[in-house]
Design a protein around this motif. Structure first.
Motif, PDB file in Angstrom:
ATOM      1  N   THR A   9      69.873 183.128 -38.878  1.00 38.18           N
ATOM      2  CA  THR A   9      71.032 182.397 -39.415  1.00 38.18           C
ATOM      3  C   THR A   9      71.111 181.010 -38.778  1.00 38.18           C
ATOM      4  N   MET A  10      70.691 180.915 -37.507  1.00 42.70           N
ATOM      5  CA  MET A  10      70.678 179.613 -36.836  1.00 42.70           C
ATOM      6  C   MET A  10      69.672 178.689 -37.519  1.00 42.70           C
ATOM      7  N   VAL A  11      68.489 179.234 -37.853  1.00 46.29           N
ATOM      8  CA  VAL A  11      67.484 178.447 -38.570  1.00 46.29           C
ATOM      9  C   VAL A  11      68.048 177.976 -39.898  1.00 46.29           C
ATOM     10  N   LEU A  12      68.742 178.872 -40.583  1.00 48.28           N
ATOM     11  CA  LEU A  12      69.320 178.519 -41.878  1.00 48.28           C
ATOM     12  C   LEU A  12      70.394 177.451 -41.736  1.00 48.28           C
ATOM     13  N   TRP A  68      69.499 178.455 -28.577  1.00 45.97           N
ATOM     14  CA  TRP A  68      69.877 179.776 -29.062  1.00 45.97           C
ATOM     15  C   TRP A  68      68.660 180.683 -29.217  1.00 45.97           C
ATOM     16  N   HIS A  69      67.556 180.150 -29.746  1.00 44.13           N
ATOM     17  CA  HIS A  69      66.348 180.956 -29.888  1.00 44.13           C
ATOM     18  C   HIS A  69      65.837 181.379 -28.525  1.00 44.13           C
ATOM     19  N   PHE A  70      66.005 180.512 -27.544  1.00 42.53           N
ATOM     20  CA  PHE A  70      65.576 180.868 -26.194  1.00 42.53           C
ATOM     21  C   PHE A  70      66.377 182.059 -25.672  1.00 42.53           C
ATOM     22  N   VAL A  71      67.680 182.053 -25.918  1.00 45.05           N
ATOM     23  CA  VAL A  71      68.519 183.166 -25.490  1.00 45.05           C
ATOM     24  C   VAL A  71      68.056 184.466 -26.159  1.00 45.05           C
ATOM     25  N   ASP A  72      67.672 184.360 -27.426  1.00 47.18           N
ATOM     26  CA  ASP A  72      67.116 185.516 -28.156  1.00 47.18           C
ATOM     27  C   ASP A  72      65.809 185.954 -27.500  1.00 47.18           C
ATOM     28  N   LEU A  73      64.985 184.971 -27.143  1.00 46.75           N
ATOM     29  CA  LEU A  73      63.691 185.234 -26.559  1.00 46.75           C
ATOM     30  C   LEU A  73      63.821 185.999 -25.237  1.00 46.75           C
ATOM     31  N   GLY A  84      56.413 185.090 -28.976  1.00 45.29           N
ATOM     32  CA  GLY A  84      55.522 184.071 -29.510  1.00 45.29           C
ATOM     33  C   GLY A  84      55.929 183.632 -30.901  1.00 45.29           C
ATOM     34  N   LEU A  85      56.315 184.592 -31.727  1.00 46.92           N
ATOM     35  CA  LEU A  85      56.751 184.256 -33.091  1.00 46.92           C
ATOM     36  C   LEU A  85      58.018 183.406 -33.062  1.00 46.92           C
ATOM     37  N   VAL A  86      58.983 183.811 -32.218  1.00 44.94           N
ATOM     38  CA  VAL A  86      60.221 183.041 -32.119  1.00 44.94           C
ATOM     39  C   VAL A  86      59.911 181.621 -31.668  1.00 44.94           C
ATOM     40  N   ALA A  87      59.059 181.510 -30.647  1.00 45.36           N
ATOM     41  CA  ALA A  87      58.749 180.191 -30.100  1.00 45.36           C
ATOM     42  C   ALA A  87      57.969 179.350 -31.106  1.00 45.36           C
ATOM     43  N   ALA A  88      56.953 179.935 -31.693  1.00 47.48           N
ATOM     44  CA  ALA A  88      56.078 179.156 -32.575  1.00 47.48           C
ATOM     45  C   ALA A  88      56.770 178.732 -33.856  1.00 47.48           C
ATOM     46  N   VAL A  89      57.521 179.633 -34.453  1.00 53.00           N
ATOM     47  CA  VAL A  89      58.077 179.373 -35.782  1.00 53.00           C
ATOM     48  C   VAL A  89      59.531 178.909 -35.732  1.00 53.00           C
ATOM     49  N   PHE A  90      60.394 179.748 -35.118  1.00 51.08           N
ATOM     50  CA  PHE A  90      61.817 179.356 -35.073  1.00 51.08           C
ATOM     51  C   PHE A  90      62.012 178.088 -34.258  1.00 51.08           C
ATOM     52  N   MET A  91      61.282 177.989 -33.120  1.00 49.47           N
ATOM     53  CA  MET A  91      61.464 176.839 -32.234  1.00 49.47           C
ATOM     54  C   MET A  91      60.472 175.720 -32.552  1.00 49.47           C
ATOM     55  N   HIS A  92      59.698 175.878 -33.641  1.00 51.66           N
ATOM     56  CA  HIS A  92      58.786 174.833 -34.115  1.00 51.66           C
ATOM     57  C   HIS A  92      57.708 174.463 -33.111  1.00 51.66           C
TER      58      HIS A  92
END
Lengths: 203, 104, 590
Positions: free
Chosen positions: A82-85, A186-191, B56-64
């Motif tokens: 949803t953040m990406v969107l 936010w993605h980092f927190v998910d990570l 890796g997927l989150v970093a590569a794709v979501f985080m560009h």
């Protein structure tokens, strides 16, 4: 406010290809890697040194609630899309859709915290505080610090959703960059949770 | 600014959705594997591999990250190195046998 | 460079801000919550100088007990209260507080804020031709998180049981069970570390992104290279200590056992804790930061020495590229040497050999840097101005500090020297006549740029010579005390025969320390007097080549009157064929 104009706030630097904020947020995330890295290293050290893990016996998956943890993992993953969107909506020029997706992200983040609240209060109800043993100490420390980062993300995202979005009218590119940077955080927190969940709940 | 450019982001949403589905599936896999109750070393290896793929997927794709600039890569490689040292060295130092001190 | 006008407030105000012209900011926004890097730099510098003098005072008190153990301290003894100084005699707990707080304050509230927060903030944007730091508001936040941290640290003295008293290293289990001042120490450190992290992000982005046109990486003044490496050290090394500090807070407040082993007995009673923790874990996390931290203490100083030497020898720095490669190499290596502080913890031979090897390797670039500086003097047309005196003295002083570190890095010798006064002699030589002298050089060098006035050279020379003599009498004897086996952090050295053997040196050291305090008076007088009465200067009183000397003295908002462009390398002094003995980076070919 100072009239000093800082270059490359919005437009990327010709050589590095980055606007200042994006480099800044990645540097911040690098320091966060070291922060959570130190905690993971501590977890390994304490766990290897322990005769049994969990110290009270049994399995981690018996001490912690795997279904709730799995649900929370799905919640965070969804909040990432949803953040990406939300960011994509900015890129495609739609403020209303940005607000919808950012609102969804904040909502999912709150759901995560509510689930954590139930997990924590269940532990406290059984007199299992961080002092109980190092399994609980590590669990509360890692998920607690992660939870604080979720709260931070909620605050930033809510700001972007409300007062922050006024920038859309005057400088939409700058605003979009801010959304992207908030997204990186936010993605980092998910990570981090992606590693925390199996490390604490499943192993 | 990702490689897709401004407004055509809308035409390039595919990878994001694909990663979203993959992440959910991998979560199910990692939970499922945990029910197999593999031996500790194997369980840890498998869980960390799956987690690394997800991350890796989150970093590569979501985080560009897949299309990021060299400066960012340089910072992250440096960080990854120090992270690895922080993880490895205290544990190697604490749990090395034969400390050489009498009686140990 | 492309400059686009982002809205002045940048906070999403609905109406676009037209250029307001030069409307005056209210006092509180101009001097208190300023976003101008020069104001923030001065805020950091002044705060740091105050804490340097405060930390120095703590040490002067401590030195009384070491010189005259068990004797009442005249006058001051009674003023400090019956808990700290019963009957005017220092209580052991108070001695420990003085030691722990002296170290903490000098390192975290003194040297680093001056070197990085002060000099870094003020000079770096000017030297790279930027109008300010990349994130001016973040810069302001950094300072205003730092200052409460400092005040909190001071407040720890007011806690029941006193301030932190487990060494600046706060080793558990002792620190876990220490009185409440230790928790305050931890909380203050969290604030200070956070401030530092925000600052380091700002430095890196500024140096990478905001350089003037023509200012490529290999044309940066060495000072900027040093600050860039320092910023990376702070960024990546501090978080583990922040994590560890949180864990110590939890141990102390929430009853966890991160650092408390099972079966711990305190005052004859078994502690009612879960146990299973590791005191060594704290040491690893602490030193993971604290070793890079000592390079944070020295690198900006090396940067200053480079600038001052080039300027006062009127010739280019010798081995500029070598210097840059060396400082980067030091930065990297500083992350893999930390356990040389832990050789005595029962470490195995494989790991101790590893850390011994990396420690020996890291001495090489330090020697290279020192050699380049010494070679820079050779054949120079040397002007012994006040900054140059301090910068030149840095060289042998840092050499002594560095060389005395080598036996400590060798495991075999460290068995004997660890935790003795030899260690104290070693690190003080690097930090006090090392770093601090370099920072004094920086103050004398850049004071004209910051204030528009010169410091008195006579008072500067007096300050230098008195300090130089006194400081050597303070720290040189400590090597001999250490080699005689005298332990550090010892309340009364005379309880041991080997302590009594070197007790006379304690008297010499203490009186020299009090003399060193008096030696600072010319500096303090000079500093304040010259603000009003110092000779006024134009932009470039030292005839220097780097960009900060293109701006007015002091620079206004936005720093430069016209956008600076860089035409050449940073140290083009005495170029053959030119009429002037310096060719500034910012001047086009004549």
């Amino acid at each position: 406010m100072s009239e000093t104009v800082i270059p490359y706030m919005v437009k990327p630097h010709p050589v590095t290809g980055l606007p200042n904020g994006k480099l800044g947020i990645w540097l911040f995330l690098a320091s966060e890697v070291m922060l959570f890295g130190a905690l993971f290293s501590s977890y390994v050290l304490i766990r290897i040194g322990a005769p049994h893990w969990p110290p009270e016996g049994g399995l981690s998956s018996e001490v912690l609630n795997v279904p709730l943890g799995t649900f929370n993992t799905a919640v965070l993953i969804t909040s990432s899309i949803t953040m990406v969107l939300a960011w994509a909506s900015c890129k495609m020029g739609s403020l209303p859709r940005f607000k919808m997706w950012m609102g969804a992200t904040v909502f999912l983040a709150l759901v995560f915290l509510v689930v954590k609240y139930f997990e924590y209060s269940d532990k406290f109800h059984h007199d299992h505080f961080p002092s109980h043993d190092n399994f609980y100490a590590i669990y509360f420390l890692l998920t607690g610090l992660h939870g604080l980062h979720i709260v931070g993300g909620i605050i930033v995202n809510t700001f972007l959703l409300t007062w922050g979005s006024r920038m859309w009218k005057t400088d939409s590119e700058h605003f979009t960059n801010r959304v992207e940077n908030a997204g990186l955080y936010w993605h980092f927190v998910d990570l981090v949770w992606i590693f925390l969940f199996p490390s604490l709940y499943l192993l | 600014m990702d490689a897709a450019g401004h407004e055509d982001v809308g035409k390039h949403m595919g990878p994001y959705y694909a990663v979203f589905v993959a992440l959910l599936c991998l979560t199910a896999v990692t939970v499922g594997v945990s029910y197999l109750h593999l031996g500790r070393p194997l369980a840890i290896t498998v869980a960390l591999i799956i987690a690394s793929v997800k991350a890796g997927l989150v970093a590569a794709v979501f985080m560009h990250l897949i299309s990021e600039k060299k400066v960012i890569y340089a910072v992250l490689i440096l960080t990854a190195l120090f992270f690895a040292l922080l993880l490895a060295l205290p544990n190697l130092t604490t749990f090395e046998h034969h400390s050489g001190m009498p009686g140990t | 460079m492309s400059v686009e006008h982002h809205t002045a407030a940048g906070n999403g105000n609905g109406h676009a801000h037209a250029d307001h012209g030069h409307h005056e900011l209210p006092f509180w926004r101009k001097y208190i919550f300023s976003v101008d890097h020069k104001v923030i730099g001065i805020q950091y510098a002044v705060t740091a100088l105050v804490f340097l003098f405060f930390g120095f005072s703590l040490m002067m008190l401590l030195r009384w007990q070491l010189a005259y153990p068990g004797q009442p301290l005249p006058v001051i003894g009674k003023l400090l209260g019956e808990t700290a100084m019963p009957g005017g005699v220092m209580a052991p707990e108070f001695y420990n507080q003085l030691g722990a707080m002296h170290g903490t304050i000098m390192v975290f509230l003194g040297v680093v804020p001056l070197a990085v927060g002060g000099f870094g903030n003020f000079v770096v944007p000017l030297q790279i031709g930027a109008p300010d730091m990349a994130f001016p508001r973040l810069n302001m936040v950094s300072y205003w998180v730092f200052l409460p941290g400092c005040i909190l640290m001071l407040c720890s003295f007011l806690m029941p049981g006193g301030a932190a008293q487990s060494g600046w290293t706060s080793y558990p289990p002792l620190s876990d069970i220490a009185p409440s001042g230790q928790t305050v120490w931890c909380l203050a450190m969290v604030l200070i570390i956070t401030s530092s992290l925000l600052g380091s992000i700002n430095f890196i982005v500024t140096i990478v992104q905001l350089r003037a046109k023509g200012l490529s990486f290999w044309r940066l003044p060495f000072f900027v290279h040093a600050q860039l490496v320092t910023a990376f050290l702070l960024l990546l090394a501090f978080p583990p200590l922040e994590a560890a500090t949180v864990m110590q807070i939890m141990d102390r407040v929430a009853g966890t056992s991160f650092f408390l082993p099972s079966g711990l007995v305190v005052s004859g009673e078994q502690l009612k804790i879960a146990g299973g923790g590791s005191p060594l874990l704290w040491q690893h996390l602490f030193w993971f930061l604290a070793h890079p931290e000592v390079y944070v203490l020295i690198l900006p100083g090396m940067g200053i020495v480079a600038e001052v030497i080039a300027n006062n020898t009127r010739k280019p720095l010798w081995g500029y590229r070598l210097l840059v490669y060396s400082v980067i190499f030091i930065g990297f290596m500083s992350f893999v040497v930390w356990a040389h502080h832990m050789f005595m913890t029962g470490m195995g031979t494989t790991m101790s050999t590893f850390f011994q090897t990396t420690t020996m390797i890291i001495s090489i670039p330090s020697v290279v840097i020192l050699t380049c500086f010494i070679m820079s003097l050779y054949g120079g047309n040397i002007r012994f101005t006040s900054p140059m005196l301090f910068a030149t003295a840095f060289l042998p002083m840092f050499a002594i500090g560095g060389l005395t570190g080598l036996p400590l890095g060798l495991t075999a010798a460290d068995i004997y020297l660890h935790d003795t006064f030899y260690v104290i002699g070693h690190f003080h030589y690097v930090v006090a006549p090392g770093s601090l002298f370099a920072l004094f050089a920086g103050i004398y060098y850049w004071y004209p740029k910051a204030t528009g006035r010169q410091l008195s050279d006579k008072l500067g020379k007096l300050h230098f010579w008195l300090s130089f003599v006194a400081i050597n009498f303070v720290f040189m004897p400590m090597f001999f005390q250490g080699m005689a086996g005298l332990s550090r952090r010892l309340y009364d050295p005379t309880v041991y025969a080997h302590g009594r053997g070197v007790q006379a040196l304690n008297v010499v050291i203490s009186w020299s320390a009090w003399g060193l305090a008096i030696a600072q008076l010319p500096f303090i007088v000079n500093f304040f007097m010259s603000l009003r009465a110092g000779a006024r200067v134009a932009e470039n009183p030292w005839h220097s080549t780097t960009l900060e000397w293109a701006a007015p003295s002091p620079p206004g908002h936005g720093n430069f009157l016209t956008e600076p462009v860089v035409y050449r390398e940073p140290y083009e002094y005495s170029v053959p064929g030119k009429t002037k003995d310096y060719s500034p980076q910012f001047q086009a070919e004549a």
